[in-house]
Design an enzyme around this catalytic site. Structure first.
Site, PDB file in Angstrom:
ATOM      1  N   ARG A 131       0.864  -1.191   0.000  1.00  0.00           N
ATOM      2  CA  ARG A 131       0.000   0.000   0.000  1.00  0.00           C
ATOM      3  C   ARG A 131       0.895   1.233   0.000  1.00  0.00           C
ATOM      4  O   ARG A 131       1.704   1.415   0.910  1.00  0.00           O
ATOM      5  CB  ARG A 131      -0.903  -0.003   1.234  1.00  0.00           C
ATOM      6  N   HIS A 146      -2.650  10.979   1.079  1.00  0.00           N
ATOM      7  CA  HIS A 146      -2.160  10.666   2.426  1.00  0.00           C
ATOM      8  C   HIS A 146      -1.447  11.919   2.961  1.00  0.00           C
ATOM      9  O   HIS A 146      -0.239  11.918   3.189  1.00  0.00           O
ATOM     10  CB  HIS A 146      -1.232   9.442   2.376  1.00  0.00           C
ATOM     11  N   GLU A 186      -7.305   8.598   6.628  1.00  0.00           N
ATOM     12  CA  GLU A 186      -7.546   9.189   7.950  1.00  0.00           C
ATOM     13  C   GLU A 186      -8.004  10.647   7.907  1.00  0.00           C
ATOM     14  O   GLU A 186      -7.264  11.566   8.247  1.00  0.00           O
ATOM     15  CB  GLU A 186      -6.301   9.066   8.831  1.00  0.00           C
ATOM     16  N   ASN A 192      -7.294   1.770   9.799  1.00  0.00           N
ATOM     17  CA  ASN A 192      -5.974   1.836  10.419  1.00  0.00           C
ATOM     18  C   ASN A 192      -6.171   1.654  11.914  1.00  0.00           C
ATOM     19  O   ASN A 192      -6.819   2.484  12.562  1.00  0.00           O
ATOM     20  CB  ASN A 192      -5.302   3.188  10.151  1.00  0.00           C
ATOM     21  N   TYR A 230      -4.457   0.930  15.612  1.00  0.00           N
ATOM     22  CA  TYR A 230      -3.238   0.929  16.426  1.00  0.00           C
ATOM     23  C   TYR A 230      -3.518   0.709  17.904  1.00  0.00           C
ATOM     24  O   TYR A 230      -2.706   0.137  18.625  1.00  0.00           O
ATOM     25  CB  TYR A 230      -2.500   2.266  16.278  1.00  0.00           C
ATOM     26  N   GLU A 240      -3.543  -0.340   8.015  1.00  0.00           N
ATOM     27  CA  GLU A 240      -2.336  -0.068   8.801  1.00  0.00           C
ATOM     28  C   GLU A 240      -2.479  -0.712  10.170  1.00  0.00           C
ATOM     29  O   GLU A 240      -3.564  -0.700  10.763  1.00  0.00           O
ATOM     30  CB  GLU A 240      -2.109   1.439   9.040  1.00  0.00           C
TER      31      GLU A 240
HETATM   32  C1  GBH Z   1      -1.226   6.684  10.948  1.00  0.00           C
HETATM   33  O1  GBH Z   1      -1.895   7.512  11.831  1.00  0.00           O
HETATM   34  C2  GBH Z   1      -0.847   7.380   9.680  1.00  0.00           C
HETATM   35  O2  GBH Z   1      -1.725   7.031   8.633  1.00  0.00           O
HETATM   36  C3  GBH Z   1       0.561   7.114   9.263  1.00  0.00           C
HETATM   37  O3  GBH Z   1       0.935   8.014   8.267  1.00  0.00           O
HETATM   38  C4  GBH Z   1       1.447   7.189  10.485  1.00  0.00           C
HETATM   39  O4  GBH Z   1       2.818   7.137  10.179  1.00  0.00           O
HETATM   40  C5  GBH Z   1       1.089   6.032  11.376  1.00  0.00           C
HETATM   41  O5  GBH Z   1      -0.261   5.988  11.632  1.00  0.00           O
HETATM   42  C6  GBH Z   1       1.818   5.999  12.706  1.00  0.00           C
HETATM   43  O6  GBH Z   1       1.497   7.097  13.491  1.00  0.00           O
HETATM   44  O7  GBH Z   1      -2.394  14.075  18.738  1.00  0.00           O
HETATM   45  O8  GBH Z   1      -2.171  12.785  20.774  1.00  0.00           O
HETATM   46  O9  GBH Z   1      -4.347  13.057  19.724  1.00  0.00           O
HETATM   47  C7  GBH Z   1      -2.150   6.887  13.079  1.00  0.00           C
HETATM   48  C8  GBH Z   1      -3.304   7.432  13.795  1.00  0.00           C
HETATM   49  C9  GBH Z   1      -4.200   9.255  14.907  1.00  0.00           C
HETATM   50  C10 GBH Z   1      -2.062   8.507  15.532  1.00  0.00           C
HETATM   51  C11 GBH Z   1      -3.920  10.557  15.589  1.00  0.00           C
HETATM   52  C12 GBH Z   1      -1.771   9.798  16.223  1.00  0.00           C
HETATM   53  C13 GBH Z   1      -2.733  11.679  17.260  1.00  0.00           C
HETATM   54  C14 GBH Z   1      -2.612  11.499  18.709  1.00  0.00           C
HETATM   55  N1  GBH Z   1      -2.976   8.675  14.439  1.00  0.00           N
HETATM   56  N2  GBH Z   1      -2.997  10.378  16.660  1.00  0.00           N
HETATM   57  S1  GBH Z   1      -2.908  12.965  19.562  1.00  0.00           S
END
Ligand code: GBH
Length: 458
Positions: free
Chosen positions: A87, A131, A176, A304, A306, A364
């Site tokens: 991707r 992106h 996102e 995505n 995490y 992701e």
């Molecule tokens: C993704 O975002 C992105 O798509 C990717 O580009 C990135 O490298 C990867 O994940 C790893 O971060 O500001 O404290 O509220 C992940 C989802 C959502 C994570 C917003 C960070 C902000 C936290 N993101 N979040 S905060």
């Protein structure tokens, strides 16, 4: 105490279905570098990174992993690791340096070379149209607050799908929405770093949703036979504290509530009235036909995933209660990345049960850490191996329970520009030495290779 239901018939050793897609993911701005080469226009991240204090250590995107010049080597490494699906995203300012206006033929030529190389290495592309690297010229004219950006995106999407539709069959419209609207125009932590009112932020959401619709429209119009399209969302995920019916119902109510503005929107039915009622006086300006475009049917949903929030049944008439995590709850080095592998199971299950999505891809999943030194030619990232293993088990569990999860893309192939956290925060299964550009597959890469080969969570 209420009982915790655990499905004891479930086993981790059975293989994933034959059609299940394993892949890796990355994004143009984070790996390509060559930020001003061959006519590429400035992006909002190129500008943002040059403002003092916005990105850790003053890191810029100028070189990144130099993938622009090293993609052939990178695809050879992917192929050697057994990666068959990748991707990636296309850099809008490489194609249209001003966002609209003149098309840059050198930008098109670059992506043709890139797809040629992927083809030679037997790797299938999954292409995200946007992106986060918005052309700065569009930002100068209002960026996501302005409908000019929507018109420019519609043209860009048409161009990309027309140009590459013969070789790309899997399309993702946007990555996102919440991050490049709310965090970028509300909290100001992402480019362009603005702090606007709720009404303005809602307008950016609406414009982003319209672009998603245009992406779907463009793929239907020019994608040719076999083309498929979906959105990638970073929904807020709830995990029930116990798997009792009351906690599950509470987690579902929280999930619907928190994701109304994106998942509810693309799903269509009933979204507009509920959303407009909620935002009241802060509602965005909407034109006739907007909601039809936004809710065009898609072929799959990208998620995505995490981390997650723990939710349980509410007290005193509340529909739910979200728990605050104790300070010592385990997390990766990214402060937001608490380790909650059940997130994958519950996010996919809820998207299927609550919205009826019939095909879901994890677009992701991964974890970021700071210190991952190369020692005697090795990076022993057992923490990442365990993260992947725990999350893949939850994918497996979802499939076993009948949730249509059709693929998993690991974030990320290689350490890269982690937005405001710069190069210090490493998400790759391949280590990148940003001084020498040497690539070193980590222990987690070897693990993932074995998973892909055996199609089993080892
Ligand atoms: C993704 O975002 C992105 O798509 C990717 O580009 C990135 O490298 C990867 O994940 C790893 O971060 O500001 O404290 O509220 C992940 C989802 C959502 C994570 C917003 C960070 C902000 C936290 N993101 N979040 S905060």
């Amino acid at each position: 105490l209420s009982p915790i239901m655990i499905d004891t018939t479930f086993t981790y050793s059975s293989p994933f279905p034959d059609t299940f897609v394993f892949g890796v993911a990355a994004a143009s701005a984070q790996i390509e570098g060559a930020a001003f080469a061959d006519g590429k226009g400035e992006s909002i991240w190129d500008r943002f990174a040059r403002q003092p204090g916005k990105v850790a250590h003053g890191d810029t995107l100028d070189v990144a992993c130099d993938h622009y010049h090293r993609f052939d080597e990178d695809f050879a490494l992917m192929a050697a690791m057994g990666v068959k699906h990748y991707r990636l995203s296309i850099a809008w300012p490489r194609l249209y340096p001003e966002g609209d206006g003149d098309l840059n033929p050198a930008g098109l030529a670059f992506y043709h070379r890139l797809f040629d190389s992927m083809e030679r290495h037997g790797i299938t592309p999954w292409v995200t149209l946007f992106h986060w690297d918005l052309p700065q010229s569009l930002e100068d004219r209002g960026g996501w607050t302005s409908r000019v950006t929507v018109d420019a995106f519609a043209r860009y999407a048409d161009t990309v799908v027309r140009e590459f539709g013969q070789r790309v069959k899997n399309w993702i419209t946007l990555n996102e929405i919440r991050c490049f609207t709310m965090l970028a125009y509300g909290y100001g932590t992402k480019a362009p770093g603005r702090r606007e009112s709720a009404a303005v932020v809602n307008q950016t959401f609406h414009h982003a949703l319209l672009c998603h619709g245009h992406g779907v429209r463009a793929v239907r119009a020019h994608g040719g036979e076999g083309a498929r399209v979906g959105l990638t969302d970073n929904c807020d995920v709830s995990v029930p504290v116990t798997e009792s019916p009351a906690d599950i119902a509470a987690a579902q109510a929280w999930f619907l509530d928190k994701n109304l503005h994106v998942l509810g929107a693309i799903h269509g039915r009933g979204y507009a009235p509920a959303y407009l009622q909620r935002v009241g006086a802060d509602a965005p300006k909407v034109e006739p036909g907007d909601f039809d475009l936004i809710s065009l049917p898609t072929d799959f949903l990208g998620l995505n995933i995490y981390t997650a929030t723990y939710v349980r049944a509410g007290r005193e008439g509340q529909p739910y209660e979200a728990l605050n995590l104790p300070p010592n709850y385990p997390r990766a080095d990214s402060a937001w990345l608490h380790l909650v592998p059940q997130a994958i199971y519950w996010a996919t299950r809820m998207c299927h049960e609550l919205y009826g999505h019939g095909s879901i891809y994890i677009t992701e999943n991964g974890c970021g850490y700071n210190e991952e030194p190369v020692v005697n030619g090795e990076v022993i990232d057992l923490h990442r191996r365990d993260y992947l293993r725990n999350h893949l088990r939850e994918v497996h569990r979802a499939i076993a329970d009948g949730v249509p999860v059709d693929g998993y893309f690991l974030w990320s192939f290689i350490d890269n520009f982690e937005w405001e956290d710069g190069y210090q925060r490493r998400f790759g299964i391949v280590h990148c030495d940003f001084d020498t550009q040497a690539r070193t597959p980590k222990l987690s890469a070897r693990y993932y290779t074995d998973v892909m080969r055996t199609r089993t969570v080892l």
